[in-house]
Scaffold this active site. Structure first.
Site, short mmCIF file in Angstrom:
data_model
loop_
_atom_site.label_atom_id
_atom_site.label_comp_id
_atom_site.label_asym_id
_atom_site.label_seq_id
_atom_site.Cartn_x
_atom_site.Cartn_y
_atom_site.Cartn_z
N TYR A 1 1.00 6.52 -7.04
CA TYR A 1 0.00 7.54 -7.38
C TYR A 1 0.57 8.95 -7.21
CZ TYR A 1 -3.55 3.86 -7.37
OH TYR A 1 -4.29 2.74 -7.66
N GLU B 1 0.84 -1.20 0.00
CA GLU B 1 0.00 0.00 0.00
C GLU B 1 0.88 1.25 0.00
OE1 GLU B 1 -3.08 0.08 -0.57
OE2 GLU B 1 -4.01 -1.76 0.14
N GLU C 1 -5.01 -5.11 -5.14
CA GLU C 1 -6.24 -4.82 -4.39
C GLU C 1 -7.22 -5.99 -4.46
OE1 GLU C 1 -6.13 -2.63 -2.38
OE2 GLU C 1 -4.96 -0.95 -3.11
N HIS D 1 -6.04 -8.32 -1.82
CA HIS D 1 -6.39 -7.80 -0.49
C HIS D 1 -7.87 -8.02 -0.20
CE1 HIS D 1 -2.87 -4.73 -1.08
NE2 HIS D 1 -2.46 -5.97 -0.92
#
Length: 332
Positions: free
Chosen positions: A114, A107, A203, A206
């Site tokens: 980003y 993360e 993701e 996750h």
């Protein structure tokens, strides 16, 4: 009043300080998948993106990408805070904590990626700062962030909180991931779209892990409560990607995007062991090639050839976990 049954996943035990013996082989296998798929921001080539940003995108497309990245950059920080302040201390099983340790690391890499994308595309310092502070400055981002953050406090059960964060990673990202893959279909922004492949795969894993932990809880939520949380997330995501930041800006159909979000929500409900709410099909067949489910083509068609060699051998080879082999023979 009858006492609540004890939750083995959440009950403190001295065993949590040592990795072996493994008590939950499915959790261990998820940890090894996370370990095998580690990557870094330096592996993403952004050299072509600047040319596409300046010459191939229109103002609407640039506006859409900026605000999607602003949401992503903020949301990863919220997921990190929840993991570090709640889930890592809630869960008492060492193999689950090992997974969360890798999730925290990846993360951070998502957040770095980003931020790097925004730093690359946005030359104006004032605009860039505005986007980096999206939780405060952009109302549609703030609304999603506030929904996620309300689940970090201490008032809800672990079962409720893990469902909510499965929604954050499984539903809140779905429309934006889908929109960026739409750009990939057009051959635009290869750095952005490649990082999107890596991050959406992470993701998905996750989200799968959250579903696995939920299925291992002794005391589960009522179907009504689960569907209430999921449907709330659907409405917020639909408002975000269909209205506040319309996907029409990148040439996507609003109604089909709304249907796609519903499809993703139904799939999440199925993974949690509940029935569908919406009963819709996937309107974007090309998304099946990508799929937000972490298991989908995970080892057969890994993007960018970044799965770490030999990491899965302890699970797939002749080691201690032969009975929990991840088969490549099935059709996903």
């Amino acid at each position: 009043m009858p006492s609540m049954p004890e939750e083995p996943l959440l009950t403190p035990t001295p065993d949590r300080f040592c990795m072996f013996p493994i008590h939950y082989p499915q959790i261990w296998e998820m940890y090894k998948k996370a370990e095998a798929s580690f990557w870094t921001a330096e592996e993403v080539d952004l050299s072509q993106d600047n040319r596409d940003w300046e010459n191939s995108l229109n103002d609407g497309e640039r506006h859409f990408i900026k605000h999607v990245l602003a949401f992503f950059a903020a949301s990863d920080g919220i997921v990190l805070e929840n993991l570090a302040s709640r889930f890592m201390s809630d869960v008492q099983v060492s193999e689950a904590r090992a997974f969360y340790g890798f999730q925290i690391a990846i993360e951070n890499i998502h957040s770095e990626m980003y931020s790097l994308l925004l730093d690359t595309y946005i030359k104006d310092n004032k605009e860039r700062d505005h986007l980096f502070r999206a939780i405060e400055t952009i109302p549609c981002v703030a609304k999603k962030a506030q929904w996620a953050m309300k689940w970090i406090d201490g008032s809800q059960t672990f079962a409720e909180r893990i469902i909510a964060f499965a929604c954050v990673e499984g539903i809140f990202f779905s429309g934006s991931f889908c929109s960026i893959f739409w750009l990939k279909k057009r051959g635009l922004m290869p750095g952005l779209t490649f990082s999107n492949e890596l991050i959406s795969r992470d993701e998905g894993l996750h989200c799968d892990f959250a579903c696995l932990l939920y299925t291992l809880l002794k005391t589960k939520l009522s179907e009504e409560r689960v569907k209430s949380i999921v449907c709330d997330a659907v409405e917020i995501e639909r408002e975000f990607v269909c209205d506040a930041l319309p996907c029409a800006l990148v040439g996507m159909n609003r109604d089909l995007m709304s249907q796609y979000i519903e499809f993703v929500a139904d799939r999440l409900l199925g993974a949690l062991g509940y029935g569908k709410v919406y009963g819709v099909t996937n309107p974007f067949d090309w998304m099946e090639l990508i799929s937000l489910q972490g298991k989908t083509n995970f080892f057969e068609k890994r993007v960018g050839d970044y799965q770490k060699a030999s990491v899965m051998s302890s699970v797939n080879g002749n080691g201690a976990f032969d009975n929990h082999v991840f088969s490549l023979d099935e059709d996903f």
